[in-house]
Design a protein around this motif. Sequence first.
Motif, mmCIF file in Angstrom:
data_model
loop_
_atom_site.group_PDB
_atom_site.id
_atom_site.type_symbol
_atom_site.label_atom_id
_atom_site.label_comp_id
_atom_site.label_asym_id
_atom_site.label_seq_id
_atom_site.Cartn_x
_atom_site.Cartn_y
_atom_site.Cartn_z
ATOM 1 N N GLY A 133 0.814 -1.216 0.000
ATOM 2 C CA GLY A 133 0.000 0.000 0.000
ATOM 3 C C GLY A 133 0.847 1.265 0.000
ATOM 4 N N ASN A 134 0.339 2.301 0.672
ATOM 5 C CA ASN A 134 1.033 3.599 0.638
ATOM 6 C C ASN A 134 2.301 3.636 1.490
ATOM 7 N N LYS A 135 2.695 2.503 2.084
ATOM 8 C CA LYS A 135 3.926 2.449 2.870
ATOM 9 C C LYS A 135 5.115 1.909 2.078
ATOM 10 N N TRP A 136 4.890 1.567 0.799
ATOM 11 C CA TRP A 136 5.966 0.893 0.070
ATOM 12 C C TRP A 136 7.209 1.764 -0.089
ATOM 13 N N GLN A 137 7.036 3.084 -0.247
ATOM 14 C CA GLN A 137 8.202 3.953 -0.407
ATOM 15 C C GLN A 137 9.037 3.981 0.868
ATOM 16 N N GLU A 138 8.361 4.079 1.992
ATOM 17 C CA GLU A 138 9.056 4.077 3.286
ATOM 18 C C GLU A 138 9.783 2.749 3.510
ATOM 19 N N ILE A 139 9.120 1.637 3.137
ATOM 20 C CA ILE A 139 9.702 0.318 3.338
ATOM 21 C C ILE A 139 10.899 0.100 2.410
ATOM 22 N N LEU A 140 10.810 0.594 1.169
ATOM 23 C CA LEU A 140 11.938 0.486 0.244
ATOM 24 C C LEU A 140 13.163 1.200 0.798
ATOM 25 N N GLU A 141 12.971 2.394 1.344
ATOM 26 C CA GLU A 141 14.084 3.116 1.969
ATOM 27 C C GLU A 141 14.643 2.346 3.150
ATOM 28 N N GLU A 142 13.745 1.765 3.936
ATOM 29 C CA GLU A 142 14.176 1.003 5.112
ATOM 30 C C GLU A 142 15.020 -0.206 4.691
ATOM 31 N N VAL A 143 14.562 -0.917 3.665
ATOM 32 C CA VAL A 143 15.287 -2.088 3.177
ATOM 33 C C VAL A 143 16.682 -1.697 2.703
ATOM 34 N N LEU A 144 16.773 -0.644 1.906
ATOM 35 C CA LEU A 144 18.065 -0.199 1.399
ATOM 36 C C LEU A 144 18.959 0.292 2.532
ATOM 37 N N GLY A 145 18.360 0.948 3.526
ATOM 38 C CA GLY A 145 19.129 1.433 4.671
ATOM 39 C C GLY A 145 19.750 0.283 5.447
ATOM 40 N N VAL A 146 19.001 -0.794 5.610
ATOM 41 C CA VAL A 146 19.516 -1.959 6.331
ATOM 42 C C VAL A 146 20.655 -2.605 5.547
ATOM 43 N N ILE A 147 20.506 -2.713 4.227
ATOM 44 C CA ILE A 147 21.566 -3.294 3.405
ATOM 45 C C ILE A 147 22.828 -2.442 3.498
ATOM 46 N N CYS A 148 22.654 -1.123 3.416
ATOM 47 C CA CYS A 148 23.812 -0.218 3.529
ATOM 48 C C CYS A 148 24.500 -0.383 4.874
ATOM 49 N N TYR A 149 23.713 -0.445 5.938
ATOM 50 C CA TYR A 149 24.269 -0.560 7.282
ATOM 51 C C TYR A 149 25.020 -1.874 7.434
ATOM 52 N N LYS A 150 24.423 -2.928 6.928
ATOM 53 C CA LYS A 150 25.061 -4.240 7.040
ATOM 54 C C LYS A 150 26.308 -4.356 6.177
ATOM 55 N N ASN A 151 26.370 -3.510 5.151
ATOM 56 C CA ASN A 151 27.563 -3.492 4.300
ATOM 57 C C ASN A 151 28.644 -2.572 4.844
ATOM 58 N N GLY A 152 28.345 -1.945 6.003
ATOM 59 C CA GLY A 152 29.329 -1.090 6.615
ATOM 60 C C GLY A 152 29.367 0.316 6.067
#
Length: 229
Positions: A209-228
């Motif tokens: 729904g209307n949360k997909w943009q927020e969730i996409l940012e969250e997913v990418l943020g977690v990947i970035c964080y885990k990649n250091g």
Amino acid sequence: DKGKRLTPDARKRLRTIFEANELGAGFNIAMKDLEIRGAGNLLGTRQSGHITAVGFNLYTRLLGEAVEEVRAEQAGKPVDKAKRLPQPTVALPLPAYIPDDYVSDVNTRLRLYHRLAEVKNEEQIEVLRYDFKDRFGELPPEVENLLYAVRIKLLAAKAGIESISTEDNNIVLRLFSGMRFDKKKLELVLRDGVKFGLIQLRLDYKRLGNKWQEILEEVLGVICYKNGV
């Protein structure tokens, strides 16, 4: 042939070539030609001509690199032709462009598109946001979407994402060859509508729904964080 008249597009191209007489004219001509033919969605798939073949990101990057090489050679500096990880391509299910009823002058729109293509960090996005509002008024949804897409592109680059595409009802994130998602670490963002394997991650934006943009940012943020990053 005197019996044939130039089309409006042909006249625009001839005027562009006449006006473009400085270093980097090739880039300006290509960008203006893109505008004449219709750029469509800057970071999406609604492009035409050569853009269709290589994509807007690669098209402008190759032109920009060619200009930088010429400048370096003319200045007597060494030309760095080392291979760099390509910028991710981003195609989101959003209308993302600068409407001509918001910025009416074609040359101004092209300069703004150029600035957007050259953004390197979040601070530059906010500077652009301020410039848009200060010069042209409140940002329309299409421009807000454009700035969002640029921010997603920055995050994707940090996360080692090769492409973000829209397929059916899914936003699909793909890693560069040789890279793998860490499933255990990505469990932090696992929820209904988010699925992932070793090299591909899918977000069902209809289900989210209307949360997909927020969730996409969250997913990418977690990947970035885990990649250091």
